[in-house]
Design a protein around this motif. Sequence first.
Motif, short mmCIF file in Angstrom:
data_model
loop_
_atom_site.label_atom_id
_atom_site.label_comp_id
_atom_site.label_asym_id
_atom_site.label_seq_id
_atom_site.Cartn_x
_atom_site.Cartn_y
_atom_site.Cartn_z
N GLY A 28 2.53 -2.62 -5.75
CA GLY A 28 1.46 -1.77 -5.30
C GLY A 28 0.64 -1.31 -6.49
O GLY A 28 0.96 -1.58 -7.64
N LYS A 29 -0.45 -0.59 -6.19
CA LYS A 29 -1.35 -0.15 -7.26
C LYS A 29 -0.87 1.13 -7.92
O LYS A 29 -1.38 1.52 -8.97
N GLY A 30 0.08 1.80 -7.32
CA GLY A 30 0.64 3.01 -7.90
C GLY A 30 0.07 4.28 -7.30
O GLY A 30 -1.08 4.32 -6.85
N THR A 36 8.52 -1.59 5.37
CA THR A 36 8.14 -0.35 4.69
C THR A 36 9.34 0.25 3.97
O THR A 36 10.46 0.24 4.50
N VAL A 37 9.07 0.77 2.78
CA VAL A 37 10.09 1.46 2.01
C VAL A 37 9.62 2.90 1.78
O VAL A 37 8.42 3.15 1.63
N TYR A 38 10.59 3.80 1.79
CA TYR A 38 10.31 5.22 1.64
C TYR A 38 11.13 5.78 0.47
O TYR A 38 12.16 5.24 0.11
N MET A 39 10.64 6.88 -0.06
CA MET A 39 11.46 7.61 -1.03
C MET A 39 11.19 9.10 -0.89
O MET A 39 10.06 9.55 -1.04
N GLN A 40 12.25 9.82 -0.56
CA GLN A 40 12.19 11.26 -0.47
C GLN A 40 12.61 11.82 -1.81
O GLN A 40 13.70 11.49 -2.30
N MET A 41 11.78 12.65 -2.40
CA MET A 41 12.05 13.21 -3.72
C MET A 41 12.18 14.72 -3.60
O MET A 41 11.20 15.40 -3.26
N ASN A 42 13.38 15.22 -3.85
CA ASN A 42 13.65 16.65 -3.81
C ASN A 42 14.01 17.17 -5.19
O ASN A 42 14.38 16.38 -6.07
N GLY A 43 13.92 18.46 -5.37
CA GLY A 43 14.28 19.03 -6.66
C GLY A 43 13.50 18.43 -7.81
O GLY A 43 14.05 18.16 -8.87
N GLN A 81 4.99 21.86 -7.51
CA GLN A 81 5.67 22.67 -8.51
C GLN A 81 7.10 22.21 -8.70
O GLN A 81 7.70 21.62 -7.80
N ALA A 82 7.65 22.51 -9.85
CA ALA A 82 9.04 22.17 -10.12
C ALA A 82 9.95 22.75 -9.04
O ALA A 82 9.76 23.90 -8.61
N GLY A 83 10.89 21.93 -8.60
CA GLY A 83 11.79 22.33 -7.53
C GLY A 83 11.30 21.92 -6.16
O GLY A 83 12.06 21.99 -5.18
N GLY A 84 10.07 21.47 -6.07
CA GLY A 84 9.49 21.07 -4.80
C GLY A 84 9.87 19.66 -4.38
O GLY A 84 10.66 18.98 -5.05
N SER A 85 9.27 19.23 -3.28
CA SER A 85 9.58 17.92 -2.71
C SER A 85 8.31 17.14 -2.42
O SER A 85 7.27 17.73 -2.13
N LEU A 86 8.45 15.83 -2.47
CA LEU A 86 7.38 14.92 -2.08
C LEU A 86 8.01 13.70 -1.43
O LEU A 86 9.16 13.36 -1.73
N SER A 87 7.21 13.04 -0.59
CA SER A 87 7.66 11.80 0.03
C SER A 87 6.68 10.69 -0.29
O SER A 87 5.47 10.90 -0.25
N VAL A 110 0.84 -1.18 0.00
CA VAL A 110 0.00 0.00 0.00
C VAL A 110 0.88 1.24 0.00
O VAL A 110 1.65 1.47 0.94
N GLU A 111 0.76 2.02 -1.06
CA GLU A 111 1.56 3.23 -1.21
C GLU A 111 0.79 4.43 -0.66
O GLU A 111 -0.44 4.46 -0.67
N SER A 112 1.56 5.41 -0.21
CA SER A 112 0.98 6.69 0.19
C SER A 112 1.96 7.78 -0.19
O SER A 112 3.15 7.54 -0.41
N GLY A 113 1.44 8.98 -0.26
CA GLY A 113 2.24 10.11 -0.71
C GLY A 113 1.89 10.43 -2.15
O GLY A 113 0.87 10.01 -2.66
N GLY A 114 2.74 11.14 -2.81
CA GLY A 114 2.43 11.56 -4.17
C GLY A 114 1.55 12.79 -4.16
O GLY A 114 1.21 13.33 -3.12
N GLY A 115 1.18 13.22 -5.35
CA GLY A 115 0.34 14.41 -5.47
C GLY A 115 0.90 15.37 -6.48
O GLY A 115 1.70 15.01 -7.34
N LEU A 116 0.47 16.62 -6.35
CA LEU A 116 0.87 17.67 -7.27
C LEU A 116 1.84 18.62 -6.60
O LEU A 116 1.60 19.06 -5.46
#
Length: 121
Positions: free
Chosen positions: A112-114, A77-84, A13-19, A5-11
Amino acid sequence: QVHLVESGGGLVQAGGSLSLSCAASGTILSINTMGWYRQAPGEQRELVAAVTRGGITNYVESVKGRFTISRDNAKNTVYMQMNGLKPEDTAVYYCNAEVRTTTWGGHRDYWGKGTLVTVSS
C-alpha cells in the motif's frame, strides 16, 4: 494488477488507540501472508505484525500485548488494532500482501501507499 488501500491512522495521544485496515483488490487468485510494516523518519522499514491465511500471527517484540492483527479472507482485508500507543510508534504504516494473480505464477509482494500514525506525548 493488485491495489492495496489502507485506511485509519491519524493523530492520537500517548496511551490512545487507533485502528488500521487494508483492503486488497484486483486480479487476486489467493493471498498468503498479509502484514503491516512501519517506517519512522530516518529509520529502516520494519515488520510490525503479520498474519498467515490460516490465522497464525507474529509481532515485533515492541508491540506484543498492545497491537492485534487480524484478517478477513473473504474480503481480502487485513486489520490492526493498536492500543496503548507510544510516541515511538509514530511512523508511516504500510500494508503488505503476498498475492498470486495467475495460475502459472507464484505469490509476489504488493504494498500500500502508507498511512501516517502520529502519537503525541
